[in-house]
Design a protein around this motif. Structure first.
Motif, PDB file in Angstrom:
ATOM      1  N   GLU A   9       1.258   4.060   0.151  1.00 55.54           N
ATOM      2  CA  GLU A   9       2.433   4.143   1.025  1.00 55.54           C
ATOM      3  C   GLU A   9       2.086   4.703   2.407  1.00 55.54           C
ATOM      4  O   GLU A   9       2.801   4.499   3.374  1.00 55.54           O
ATOM      5  CB  GLU A   9       3.554   4.974   0.358  1.00 55.54           C
ATOM      6  CG  GLU A   9       3.191   6.404   0.045  1.00 55.54           C
ATOM      7  CD  GLU A   9       2.500   6.546  -1.312  1.00 55.54           C
ATOM      8  OE1 GLU A   9       2.334   7.673  -1.756  1.00 55.54           O
ATOM      9  OE2 GLU A   9       2.106   5.526  -1.910  1.00 55.54           O
ATOM     10  N   ASN A  10       0.945   5.428   2.517  1.00 60.86           N
ATOM     11  CA  ASN A  10       0.534   5.955   3.823  1.00 60.86           C
ATOM     12  C   ASN A  10      -0.351   4.976   4.584  1.00 60.86           C
ATOM     13  O   ASN A  10      -0.869   5.319   5.646  1.00 60.86           O
ATOM     14  CB  ASN A  10      -0.215   7.277   3.631  1.00 60.86           C
ATOM     15  CG  ASN A  10       0.644   8.302   2.944  1.00 60.86           C
ATOM     16  OD1 ASN A  10       1.839   8.367   3.193  1.00 60.86           O
ATOM     17  ND2 ASN A  10       0.056   9.069   2.057  1.00 60.86           N
ATOM     18  N   GLY A  11      -0.580   3.809   4.017  1.00 59.07           N
ATOM     19  CA  GLY A  11      -1.426   2.838   4.682  1.00 59.07           C
ATOM     20  C   GLY A  11      -2.901   3.060   4.436  1.00 59.07           C
ATOM     21  O   GLY A  11      -3.741   2.511   5.130  1.00 59.07           O
ATOM     22  N   TYR A  20      -1.255  -9.735  -0.709  1.00 62.25           N
ATOM     23  CA  TYR A  20      -1.930  -9.578   0.576  1.00 62.25           C
ATOM     24  C   TYR A  20      -2.305 -10.928   1.176  1.00 62.25           C
ATOM     25  O   TYR A  20      -2.671 -11.018   2.336  1.00 62.25           O
ATOM     26  CB  TYR A  20      -3.174  -8.709   0.416  1.00 62.25           C
ATOM     27  CG  TYR A  20      -2.837  -7.301   0.011  1.00 62.25           C
ATOM     28  CD1 TYR A  20      -2.366  -6.397   0.957  1.00 62.25           C
ATOM     29  CD2 TYR A  20      -2.949  -6.891  -1.298  1.00 62.25           C
ATOM     30  CE1 TYR A  20      -2.029  -5.109   0.604  1.00 62.25           C
ATOM     31  CE2 TYR A  20      -2.615  -5.593  -1.674  1.00 62.25           C
ATOM     32  CZ  TYR A  20      -2.159  -4.711  -0.713  1.00 62.25           C
ATOM     33  OH  TYR A  20      -1.819  -3.445  -1.064  1.00 62.25           O
ATOM     34  N   THR A  22     -10.493  -3.842  -7.403  1.00 65.12           N
ATOM     35  CA  THR A  22     -10.014  -4.368  -6.137  1.00 65.12           C
ATOM     36  C   THR A  22      -9.520  -3.174  -5.325  1.00 65.12           C
ATOM     37  O   THR A  22      -9.729  -2.039  -5.730  1.00 65.12           O
ATOM     38  CB  THR A  22      -8.903  -5.418  -6.351  1.00 65.12           C
ATOM     39  OG1 THR A  22      -8.499  -5.914  -5.090  1.00 65.12           O
ATOM     40  CG2 THR A  22      -7.718  -4.842  -7.088  1.00 65.12           C
ATOM     41  N   SER A  23      -8.894  -3.409  -4.197  1.00 63.88           N
ATOM     42  CA  SER A  23      -8.328  -2.286  -3.455  1.00 63.88           C
ATOM     43  C   SER A  23      -6.939  -2.655  -2.960  1.00 63.88           C
ATOM     44  O   SER A  23      -6.655  -3.815  -2.670  1.00 63.88           O
ATOM     45  CB  SER A  23      -9.229  -1.894  -2.282  1.00 63.88           C
ATOM     46  OG  SER A  23      -9.335  -2.955  -1.387  1.00 63.88           O
ATOM     47  N   VAL A  24      -6.076  -1.660  -2.896  1.00 63.88           N
ATOM     48  CA  VAL A  24      -4.725  -1.865  -2.381  1.00 63.88           C
ATOM     49  C   VAL A  24      -4.437  -0.771  -1.343  1.00 63.88           C
ATOM     50  O   VAL A  24      -5.167   0.204  -1.252  1.00 63.88           O
ATOM     51  CB  VAL A  24      -3.656  -1.811  -3.501  1.00 63.88           C
ATOM     52  CG1 VAL A  24      -3.834  -2.945  -4.471  1.00 63.88           C
ATOM     53  CG2 VAL A  24      -3.679  -0.480  -4.207  1.00 63.88           C
ATOM     54  N   PHE A  25      -3.364  -0.959  -0.585  1.00 61.42           N
ATOM     55  CA  PHE A  25      -2.955   0.048   0.387  1.00 61.42           C
ATOM     56  C   PHE A  25      -1.811   0.867  -0.191  1.00 61.42           C
ATOM     57  O   PHE A  25      -0.868   0.301  -0.751  1.00 61.42           O
ATOM     58  CB  PHE A  25      -2.521  -0.619   1.695  1.00 61.42           C
ATOM     59  CG  PHE A  25      -3.667  -1.233   2.432  1.00 61.42           C
ATOM     60  CD1 PHE A  25      -4.449  -0.469   3.273  1.00 61.42           C
ATOM     61  CD2 PHE A  25      -3.981  -2.567   2.264  1.00 61.42           C
ATOM     62  CE1 PHE A  25      -5.513  -1.029   3.949  1.00 61.42           C
ATOM     63  CE2 PHE A  25      -5.048  -3.142   2.928  1.00 61.42           C
ATOM     64  CZ  PHE A  25      -5.816  -2.356   3.775  1.00 61.42           C
ATOM     65  N   PRO A  58      -1.213  -1.924   6.455  1.00 63.36           N
ATOM     66  CA  PRO A  58       0.186  -1.992   6.886  1.00 63.36           C
ATOM     67  C   PRO A  58       0.428  -1.223   8.191  1.00 63.36           C
ATOM     68  O   PRO A  58       1.470  -1.371   8.799  1.00 63.36           O
ATOM     69  CB  PRO A  58       0.943  -1.352   5.711  1.00 63.36           C
ATOM     70  CG  PRO A  58      -0.065  -0.581   4.962  1.00 63.36           C
ATOM     71  CD  PRO A  58      -1.380  -1.249   5.183  1.00 63.36           C
ATOM     72  N   ASN A  59      -0.556  -0.421   8.620  1.00 63.64           N
ATOM     73  CA  ASN A  59      -0.404   0.318   9.874  1.00 63.64           C
ATOM     74  C   ASN A  59      -0.725  -0.531  11.093  1.00 63.64           C
ATOM     75  O   ASN A  59      -0.556  -0.078  12.218  1.00 63.64           O
ATOM     76  CB  ASN A  59      -1.321   1.548   9.875  1.00 63.64           C
ATOM     77  CG  ASN A  59      -0.774   2.616   8.966  1.00 63.64           C
ATOM     78  OD1 ASN A  59       0.379   2.548   8.555  1.00 63.64           O
ATOM     79  ND2 ASN A  59      -1.600   3.574   8.620  1.00 63.64           N
TER      80      ASN A  59
END
Lengths: 118, 206
Positions: free
Chosen positions: B17-19, A13, B12-15, A83-84
């Protein structure tokens, strides 16, 4: 041990963060948001003043944008690394003395205007 | 392999596949070493004993030293037995995170929760407290209330929820999604929070 290993996950990121424009509370931004409708994808724009940035320099960082349309104010919160989000444009730099501009919620018309930074 | 031993690294945080932003916990998993193979003939059940985390030889008892020598490995801190192995493993075999876990599957995580000390019933058992601050309540806002009836049963039932030590107990969290497996670094990223402090031992079960 912990900090170093977590940065492995957050590394991907970092690049996205470095591509973002610099902006802060008081600036006017135009956010291009990707919206999925079925299997089609289109881009919607949301332009307004940045009220605050929260949880800076973390993966969960968000920013709040306030927009007044037809006399009705709308506030949206965006995760900055989402990502949006297709693109963030900085339209105007604002001159403010605070990091969080919640006082704008109580103001109308000319009083709610933010002076431009020169 | 039905599970592995690891250590909590942090959150931690991640995104996805749907955002969507997902809070995740990073766990350093393995590599674990098979230190004992329990068989139906000898022990009456089938299981594998895994060992994890290096330990100094001088801090190891002679009995344990012999146990590790049998598996031709160095002394380890944490030993856990896993029942019902899905395939045969030899004594001294090394098991890595990428051999066991894959992205997208759901796992259970066992850890030891953080100790909270002696806590009242409001924090420990989610009691509501008295609920009023006026009408004569002046010293009992967070009290449990009545703990039983009168001359029958004339005693307090066993297991009644009361104040006491909270936390510092084995806790299992089920159905957590594996978000990412980093094979080279022996790291597994799991959605949600898991019990225990950083650097505490964690058992991930499939």
């Amino acid at each position: 041990m912990s900090k170093g290993l977590i940065s492995i996950i957050e590394k991907e990121y970092q690049e996205r963060r470095s591509q973002l424009p610099e902006f802060k509370a008081g600036d006017t931004v135009n956010v291009h948001v990707k919206i999925k409708e079925g299997d089609k994808e289109r881009i919607q724009q949301f332009q307004g003043a940045v009220l605050q940035r929260r949880n800076k320099n973390t993966n969960g960082e968000t920013f709040t944008v306030r927009k007044v349309s037809n006399g009705i104010a709308i506030e949206r919160v965006f995760p900055i690394l989402s990502p949006n989000i297709d693109k963030i444009e900085v339209i105007r730099k604002g001159k403010v003395r605070r990091a969080r501009l919640f006082y704008l919620r109580g103001l109308k018309g000319k009083a709610a205007k933010i002076k431009e930074k020169r | 392999m039905p599970g592995l031993i690891g250590k909590k690294v942090g959150m931690t945080s991640v995104f996805d596949e749907n955002g969507k932003s997902v809070a995740c916990t990073l766990i350093k998993v393995g590599p674990c070493v098979v230190t004992q193979v329990r068989t139906l003939e000898v022990d009456g059940y089938e299981a594998l004993q895994l060992a994890y985390d290096e330990k100094k030889e001088k801090n190891t008892s002679k009995a344990l030293k012999g146990h590790f020598k049998k598996a031709s490995t160095t002394p380890k801190r944490k030993l856990v037995e896993f029942q019902f192995p899905d395939q045969k493993y030899d004594l001294g075999a090394e098991v890595k995170a990428s051999d066991v876990f894959s992205e997208g599957e759901f796992v259970d995580v066992v850890g030891k929760s953080k100790g909270k000390g002696f806590q009242g019933v409001v924090k420990r058992h989610n009691f509501g407290g008295v609920g009023q601050a006026t009408h004569g309540q002046h010293n009992r806002q967070r009290h449990p209330g009545a703990i039983g009836a009168c001359s029958y049963p004339a005693r307090v039932f066993k297991g009644l929820k009361m104040a006491g030590r909270m936390g510092n107990a084995r806790t299992k969290v089920t159905n957590l999604k594996v978000m990412k497996v980093l094979a080279e670094e022996n790291l597994v990223l799991i959605s949600g929070a898991i019990p225990g402090s950083r650097n505490s031992y964690i058992i991930i079960e499939k």
